[in-house]
Design an enzyme around this catalytic site. Structure first.
Site, PDB file in Angstrom:
ATOM      1  N   GLY A   1       0.800  -1.217   0.000  1.00 30.14           N
ATOM      2  CA  GLY A   1       0.000   0.000   0.000  1.00 30.14           C
ATOM      3  C   GLY A   1       0.832   1.266   0.000  1.00 30.14           C
ATOM      4  O   GLY A   1       1.937   1.305  -0.535  1.00 30.14           O
ATOM      5  N   SER A   2       0.291   2.275   0.636  1.00 27.00           N
ATOM      6  CA  SER A   2       0.828   3.634   0.561  1.00 27.00           C
ATOM      7  C   SER A   2       2.258   3.737   1.088  1.00 27.00           C
ATOM      8  O   SER A   2       2.691   2.972   1.956  1.00 27.00           O
ATOM      9  CB  SER A   2      -0.076   4.540   1.384  1.00 27.00           C
ATOM     10  OG  SER A   2       0.594   5.703   1.767  1.00 27.00           O
TER      11      SER A   2
END
Lengths: 428, 149
Positions: B66-67
């Site tokens: 993810g981020s």
């Protein structure tokens, strides 16, 4: 680890205490990666000195200097150093605060002020304040083969895959240290041998808009996780915006940082050049059934069709997307119970103002916003229970962050929903 | 029942030694948007640790996804006193490596067997981040896929 003489000089403090602690952090990080050396970079994108109330209070409240926050948090240093101007070319990415509509987004004055101070801190240290997750729509387009150190997973996968630049997904601390030193670990995607494809994705359904590229990306990320997919098949010629949505999704459901599209992306002239010495570890087929599964997964938290809110601009819209939104909204009015917020970089917003698209969007009842998005700012309009989104990435995050229902569809689907007030997206 | 002990060897990531109870997932963890750093809990919907806290436990996981805010989220858990006691992970990425460094808890990777298969939630785990050694004391009943109460 081997260090070049300039790196050793920084580590020894010959270039001042800030570069010394930055180099110390980069070395701890490089060792955690098992990297052999650092590499030079002149294009760093991060969030240097970004501060919120939690961080300010933690570091001692209002009397805290920005150098203290940058030293202790950005550089993970136990001592406070005077922060010099950035050594490398540097960009400030998006944040949590909308600079003009912060009150409407529920940000208090204190955090709005802290964001303004953070921005000043970056600008004072020669960082370009682009305040976007899409620097490549706002003038920062790294060249082929250029070593970069970027945060923001959707931007990383874009510049690696579409431009052929080289960066890993960096974090706040590593980018801040890279800005001061012009160095980053020579690991992962900086190295030729790690850029070849690992998995083959056979695309058996037409993929021709951001909704479909977003779903394909979500499928790929979910199955491939952190590896390097090579796409082959029925996809036409994706635009930069379609690439953006594909990569953003693939970096959300998995950890894709580089992909190849045979015949389209610069390191994939042919399937053979995309895979290089690798044999595909596995083959996945994206067909109608797979597409439907992804659609259903992205719409799993949609139940009530009565829409309260439409957010556009995850990742931040390009000028082409703003133009399309304006075309779809022109002559229409939003349903009285629906709010529409469109997020873009300041540069794209300014262009939209000059070209008249912003007026059209506002005339329909929409709002033009910059710097952040609903997930980043943790903001939706009051009383929002159901949202409609054209971004697989945003629909992945927002329901968990804001406890709302969400529908995913095409840009046209979500703008139609904003006008009619009800969700009528078609299941493919 | 005598406690079974297993020793795994790997690569040290962050120095330090600690013993604590394990919390295990064979999934990757999303930092920003997947973890609430002020409470030390996993908030990603559909994650097999959804709603659970890793604070003061040895977090055993496949890796990060993810981020790029991953390191900041775990960095913040250190400031908020909600950090895991140690990290053991299977797949090295920049996110998890930087996150482990700034969380400043003992961390080990590249173990000779997949730790997410060997360790069960509830096992007592000693993490030696100087030598890269993980010692697991199976909690009675935690093997064979049983989920401890």
């Amino acid at each position: 680890m081997e260090l070049d003489p300039d790196e050793r000089a920084m580590l020894n403090g010959e270039e001042g205490p800030a570069k010394q602690v930055a180099m110390d952090l980069l070395i701890r990080y490089a060792e955690a990666l098992d990297a052999d050396r650092l590499i030079s970079t002149d294009n760093v994108a991060g969030v240097p000195g970004a501060v919120n109330e939690f961080l300010e209070n933690y570091y001692g409240g209002e009397s805290t200097s920005h150098d203290e926050i940058f030293s202790r948090y950005d550089l993970d240093s136990d001592r406070v150093v005077d922060v010099p101007d950035t050594e490398a070319g540097a960009t400030r990415l998006q944040g949590k605060v909308e600079p003009k509509h912060w009150d409407e987004l529920g940000t208090d004055q204190k955090n709005a002020e802290l964001d303004r101070i953070s921005e000043e801190f970056a600008a004072d240290h020669d960082v370009e304040v682009l305040k976007t997750c899409t620097p490549y729509h706002a003038g920062n387009l790294p060249s082929y083969g250029e070593h970069c150190a970027w945060m923001e997973s959707s931007a990383v996968v874009f510049i690696n895959s579409v431009l052929g630049a080289r960066t890993n997904v960096e974090g706040r601390e590593s980018t801040s240290a890279a800005m001061l030193t012009g160095k980053i670990p020579d690991w992962g995607l900086h190295r030729d041998e790690n850029r070849y494809g690992t998995h083959r994705i056979e695309v058996d359904v037409p993929v021709d808009d951001i909704m479909n590229w977003g779903m394909l990306g979500y499928f790929v990320g979910k199955h491939i996780q952190e590896d390097i997919p090579v796409l082959i098949g029925d996809y036409g010629s994706p635009s930069r915006v379609e690439h953006k949505h594909f990569g953003a999704s693939a970096a959300t459901s998995g950890g894709i940082e580089l992909y190849h599209v045979v015949g389209e992306t610069p390191e994939a002239e042919t399937e053979a050049s995309a895979f290089g010495p690798n044999e595909p570890e596995d083959v996945y087929r994206y067909d109608k059934e797979a597409r439907r599964e992804v659609y259903d997964e992205l719409n799993a938290v949609g139940d009530d069709r009565d829409i309260d809110f439409v957010m556009l601009g995850c990742p931040h819209y390009s000028i082409e997307q703003v133009r399309e939104a304006s075309r779809l909204l022109e002559g229409n009015e939003l349903d009285e119970d629906v709010e529409l917020w469109l997020f873009a970089s300041r540069k794209v917003r300014d262009q939209a103002e000059q070209e008249g698209h912003a007026d059209v969007i506002r005339a329909a009842g929409g709002k033009m916003m910059t710097d952040t998005c609903s997930s980043m700012s943790q903001a939706v309009p009051p009383e929002t229970d159901v949202v409609a989104l054209d971004s697989a990435k945003q629909v992945h995050y927002l329901p968990a962050i804001m406890d709302v229902e969400a529908w995913f569809g095409s840009t046209e689907d979500v703008i139609d929903a904003a006008i009619s007030g009800s969700w009528d997206g078609e299941r493919p | 029942m005598t406690d079974e002990t297993i020793v795994l060897e790997g690569r040290p990531v962050v120095d330090g030694y600690i013993e604590a109870e394990a919390i295990v997932t064979d999934e990757t963890i999303s930092g920003w948007g997947g973890v609430d750093p002020e409470h030390g809990t996993i908030i990603e919907m559909r994650h097999d640790l959804h709603g659970e806290s890793f604070t003061d436990k040895v977090l055993v996981f496949r890796g990060a996804k993810g981020s790029s805010g991953w390191s900041s989220v775990f960095h913040t858990t250190r400031l908020a006193d909600t950090a895991p006691a140690a990290m053991i992970y299977e797949e090295t990425t920049t996110k998890v490596a930087l996150g482990a460094v700034v969380t400043r808890v003992p961390a080990v990777t590249d173990l000779d067997e997949d730790p997410t298969e060997i360790i069960d939630s509830g096992d007592l785990v000693a993490v030696d981040g100087d030598e890269g050694i993980v010692t697991i004391t199976k909690r009675a009943g935690s093997g064979d896929g049983d989920v401890p109460e």
